[in-house]
Design a protein around this motif. Structure first.
Motif, PDB file in Angstrom:
ATOM      1  N   PHE A 175       0.716  -1.072  -0.026  1.00  0.00           N
ATOM      2  CA  PHE A 175      -0.285  -0.052   0.176  1.00  0.00           C
ATOM      3  C   PHE A 175       0.453   1.382   0.033  1.00  0.00           C
ATOM      4  N   ILE A 176       2.181   1.100   0.676  1.00  0.00           N
ATOM      5  CA  ILE A 176       2.577   2.323   0.711  1.00  0.00           C
ATOM      6  C   ILE A 176       3.944   2.580  -0.315  1.00  0.00           C
ATOM      7  N   SER A 177       4.112   1.732  -1.199  1.00  0.00           N
ATOM      8  CA  SER A 177       5.066   1.739  -2.278  1.00  0.00           C
ATOM      9  C   SER A 177       4.828   0.518  -2.690  1.00  0.00           C
ATOM     10  N   ARG A 243       9.758   4.023   5.822  1.00  0.00           N
ATOM     11  CA  ARG A 243       9.399   4.297   6.938  1.00  0.00           C
ATOM     12  C   ARG A 243       8.405   6.003   7.626  1.00  0.00           C
ATOM     13  N   ALA A 244       9.741   6.721   6.656  1.00  0.00           N
ATOM     14  CA  ALA A 244       9.790   7.665   6.185  1.00  0.00           C
ATOM     15  C   ALA A 244       8.359   8.355   6.235  1.00  0.00           C
ATOM     16  N   TYR A 245       7.992   8.040   5.319  1.00  0.00           N
ATOM     17  CA  TYR A 245       6.715   8.592   4.723  1.00  0.00           C
ATOM     18  C   TYR A 245       5.471   7.781   5.452  1.00  0.00           C
ATOM     19  N   TRP A 246       5.237   6.835   6.475  1.00  0.00           N
ATOM     20  CA  TRP A 246       4.214   6.450   6.910  1.00  0.00           C
ATOM     21  C   TRP A 246       4.790   7.204   8.206  1.00  0.00           C
ATOM     22  N   LEU A 247       6.099   7.730   8.844  1.00  0.00           N
ATOM     23  CA  LEU A 247       5.620   8.013   9.875  1.00  0.00           C
ATOM     24  C   LEU A 247       4.908   9.837   9.757  1.00  0.00           C
ATOM     25  N   ARG A 248       5.226  10.395   9.076  1.00  0.00           N
ATOM     26  CA  ARG A 248       4.245  11.407   8.555  1.00  0.00           C
ATOM     27  C   ARG A 248       3.207  11.503   8.448  1.00  0.00           C
ATOM     28  N   LYS A 249       2.467  10.213   7.496  1.00  0.00           N
ATOM     29  CA  LYS A 249       1.323   9.551   7.555  1.00  0.00           C
ATOM     30  C   LYS A 249       0.618  10.329   9.180  1.00  0.00           C
ATOM     31  N   GLN A 250       1.392   8.972   9.741  1.00  0.00           N
ATOM     32  CA  GLN A 250       0.779   8.739  11.233  1.00  0.00           C
ATOM     33  C   GLN A 250       1.117  10.508  12.119  1.00  0.00           C
ATOM     34  N   ALA A 251       1.919  11.064  11.630  1.00  0.00           N
ATOM     35  CA  ALA A 251       1.858  12.295  12.240  1.00  0.00           C
ATOM     36  C   ALA A 251       0.806  13.181  11.384  1.00  0.00           C
ATOM     37  N   SER A 252       0.372  13.239  10.442  1.00  0.00           N
ATOM     38  CA  SER A 252      -0.352  14.063  10.512  1.00  0.00           C
ATOM     39  C   SER A 252      -2.350  13.056  10.895  1.00  0.00           C
ATOM     40  N   ARG A 287      -9.644  13.118   9.010  1.00  0.00           N
ATOM     41  CA  ARG A 287      -8.470  13.708   9.941  1.00  0.00           C
ATOM     42  C   ARG A 287      -8.921  13.815  11.338  1.00  0.00           C
ATOM     43  N   ASN A 288      -7.996  12.933  12.518  1.00  0.00           N
ATOM     44  CA  ASN A 288      -8.562  13.303  13.646  1.00  0.00           C
ATOM     45  C   ASN A 288     -10.362  12.424  14.143  1.00  0.00           C
ATOM     46  N   ASN A 289     -10.587  11.991  13.069  1.00  0.00           N
ATOM     47  CA  ASN A 289     -11.941  10.912  13.594  1.00  0.00           C
ATOM     48  C   ASN A 289     -13.293  11.913  13.469  1.00  0.00           C
ATOM     49  N   LYS A 290     -12.941  13.285  12.028  1.00  0.00           N
ATOM     50  CA  LYS A 290     -13.550  13.397  11.243  1.00  0.00           C
ATOM     51  C   LYS A 290     -13.526  13.286   9.872  1.00  0.00           C
ATOM     52  N   SER A 291     -15.077  13.313   9.544  1.00  0.00           N
ATOM     53  CA  SER A 291     -14.278  13.131   8.326  1.00  0.00           C
ATOM     54  C   SER A 291     -15.098  14.529   7.207  1.00  0.00           C
ATOM     55  N   PHE A 292     -14.918  14.035   5.704  1.00  0.00           N
ATOM     56  CA  PHE A 292     -15.777  14.970   4.776  1.00  0.00           C
ATOM     57  C   PHE A 292     -15.371  14.480   3.857  1.00  0.00           C
ATOM     58  N   SER A 293     -16.028  14.599   2.808  1.00  0.00           N
ATOM     59  CA  SER A 293     -15.825  14.642   1.308  1.00  0.00           C
ATOM     60  C   SER A 293     -14.881  15.505   0.620  1.00  0.00           C
ATOM     61  N   MET A 294     -13.947  15.023  -0.432  1.00  0.00           N
ATOM     62  CA  MET A 294     -13.231  15.645  -0.854  1.00  0.00           C
ATOM     63  C   MET A 294     -13.249  15.987  -2.352  1.00  0.00           C
ATOM     64  N   PRO A 295     -13.247  17.255  -3.279  1.00  0.00           N
ATOM     65  CA  PRO A 295     -13.744  17.298  -4.827  1.00  0.00           C
ATOM     66  C   PRO A 295     -13.639  16.552  -5.282  1.00  0.00           C
ATOM     67  N   ARG A 296     -11.906  16.461  -5.141  1.00  0.00           N
ATOM     68  CA  ARG A 296     -10.461  15.533  -6.067  1.00  0.00           C
ATOM     69  C   ARG A 296     -10.767  14.415  -5.308  1.00  0.00           C
ATOM     70  N   VAL A 297      -9.593  13.758  -5.946  1.00  0.00           N
ATOM     71  CA  VAL A 297      -9.020  12.632  -5.409  1.00  0.00           C
ATOM     72  C   VAL A 297      -7.655  12.920  -4.620  1.00  0.00           C
ATOM     73  N   VAL A 298      -7.278  12.715  -3.320  1.00  0.00           N
ATOM     74  CA  VAL A 298      -6.000  12.815  -2.751  1.00  0.00           C
ATOM     75  C   VAL A 298      -5.289  11.725  -3.289  1.00  0.00           C
ATOM     76  N   LEU A 299      -4.192  11.988  -3.243  1.00  0.00           N
ATOM     77  CA  LEU A 299      -3.215  11.396  -3.671  1.00  0.00           C
ATOM     78  C   LEU A 299      -1.799  11.348  -2.824  1.00  0.00           C
ATOM     79  N   LYS A 300      -1.143   9.510  -2.628  1.00  0.00           N
ATOM     80  CA  LYS A 300       0.020   9.557  -2.064  1.00  0.00           C
ATOM     81  C   LYS A 300       1.351   9.578  -2.537  1.00  0.00           C
ATOM     82  N   ASP A 301       2.034  10.406  -1.601  1.00  0.00           N
ATOM     83  CA  ASP A 301       3.196  10.651  -2.989  1.00  0.00           C
ATOM     84  C   ASP A 301       4.420   9.417  -2.694  1.00  0.00           C
ATOM     85  N   ASP A 302       5.151  10.235  -4.235  1.00  0.00           N
ATOM     86  CA  ASP A 302       5.336   8.475  -5.157  1.00  0.00           C
ATOM     87  C   ASP A 302       6.525   8.713  -4.248  1.00  0.00           C
ATOM     88  N   VAL A 303       6.720   6.793  -3.180  1.00  0.00           N
ATOM     89  CA  VAL A 303       7.447   6.861  -2.524  1.00  0.00           C
ATOM     90  C   VAL A 303       8.386   5.890  -3.677  1.00  0.00           C
TER      91      VAL A 303
END
Length: 303
Positions: A175-177, A243-252, A287-303
């Motif tokens: 999933f990450i890469s 791992r750095a990418y995964w930790l960034r996602k944890q922090a955010s 984000r922080n257990n609150k959901s909302f719809s996004m009008p555009r696709v959210v893309l992962k960083d290229d790992v």
């Protein structure tokens, strides 16, 4: 193996031509990808490109007729044998950050000690395909012993390291890469074809394949080269980046949905979201257990 050493005919010609076409086409594409992504100051990247180029000649000897056929086959086989040995050096360089000094030295020294066999193999290949003697009948079944144990060790070592030091599940890693997932799948496929090739050399498929034609080593070699090309850097660099990418996602605290509406979260694992109300093609971010719809696709960083 067959005592007939000339250019194959009939079904053997079709199978050999298919195998060579597949090999050289794959190597050309991988060489182009490597050249476009490599960094000139990194030795590992240059060795991967050299590995691909050295093997290309052996995918063209089917076009020649006797007597040039045997000579050209034998000469291009030298480049192929060097490429095989170089692949083990590349695997050592990629896996070396995870190895102890003692294991690392044993690995590379044993790779070097195999060169007397490869010199004999080059000679046996020349004499066999130029109708001088049949020494190749003895040396060819030994190829997997002097070619593949280091690659099997590298594959097992990488899977073990991922589980022990990085605590990634395979699905999380893919999933990450996805690129790393392709590399791991290619490793497994290359080993599978090593086993099939060994069985073929030992005449396990003598009733199914044209005599003397063995395409399985080409498939194994293609997947080995794909492992080197998909991720050019050493394994530690690639895994640390993930791992750095995964930790960034944890922090955010960000959680992304896949198209199947499955949430991937470093905090909560995977859970199913019901009644997703969003426009077609839209993704939902939590984000922080609150959901909302996004009008555009959210893309992962290229790992």
């Amino acid at each position: 193996m067959s005592d007939h050493t000339g250019r194959p005919t009939g079904e053997g010609l079709v199978l050999e031509a298919w195998g060579q076409g597949l090999m050289i086409g794959s190597l050309l594409i991988m060489a182009a990808i490597t050249l476009s992504n490599m960094k000139k100051h990194i030795l590992l990247h240059k060795l991967i490109l050299a590995e691909l180029i050295l093997a290309m000649g052996h995918g063209t000897f089917i076009f020649l007729q006797e007597p040039a056929y045997g000579w050209y086959l034998s000469v291009t086989a030298i480049g192929l044998n060097v490429s095989w040995a170089l692949h083990n050096v590349i695997a050592w360089m990629k896996n070396r950050p995870f190895l102890s000094r003692r294991v690392s030295m044993i690995y590379i020294v044993t790779v070097i000690l195999c060169w007397p066999y490869w010199i004999v193999e080059i000679y046996a290949n020349f004499t066999y395909f130029n109708n001088i003697n049949n020494l190749f009948h003895t040396t060819r079944p030994l190829e997997p012993i002097f070619r593949d144990p280091w690659w099997v060790f590298t594959t097992v070592s990488l899977f073990y390291t991922i589980k022990r030091e990085y605590n990634f599940g395979l699905w999380e890693l893919v999933f990450i890469s996805p690129r790393f997932g392709v590399m791991l799948a290619s490793m497994c496929l290359s080993i599978a074809f090593i086993v099939v090739d060994t069985c073929s050399v030992l005449n396990a498929f003598s009733d199914s394949l044209p005599q003397g034609i063995e395409p399985f080593w080409k498939l194994s070699f293609i997947f080995k080269c794909l492992c080197d090309t998909v991720i050019l850097d050493d394994f530690k660099t690639a895994l640390d980046r993930m791992r750095a990418y995964w930790l960034r996602k944890q922090a955010s605290g960000e959680i992304l949905l896949t198209n199947a509406n499955t949430v991937r979260s470093p905090h909560r694992g995977a859970q199913q979201i019901e009644d997703v109300e969003s426009a077609p093609g839209a993704h939902r971010m939590v984000r922080n257990n609150k959901s909302f719809s996004m009008p555009r696709v959210v893309l992962k960083d290229d790992v």
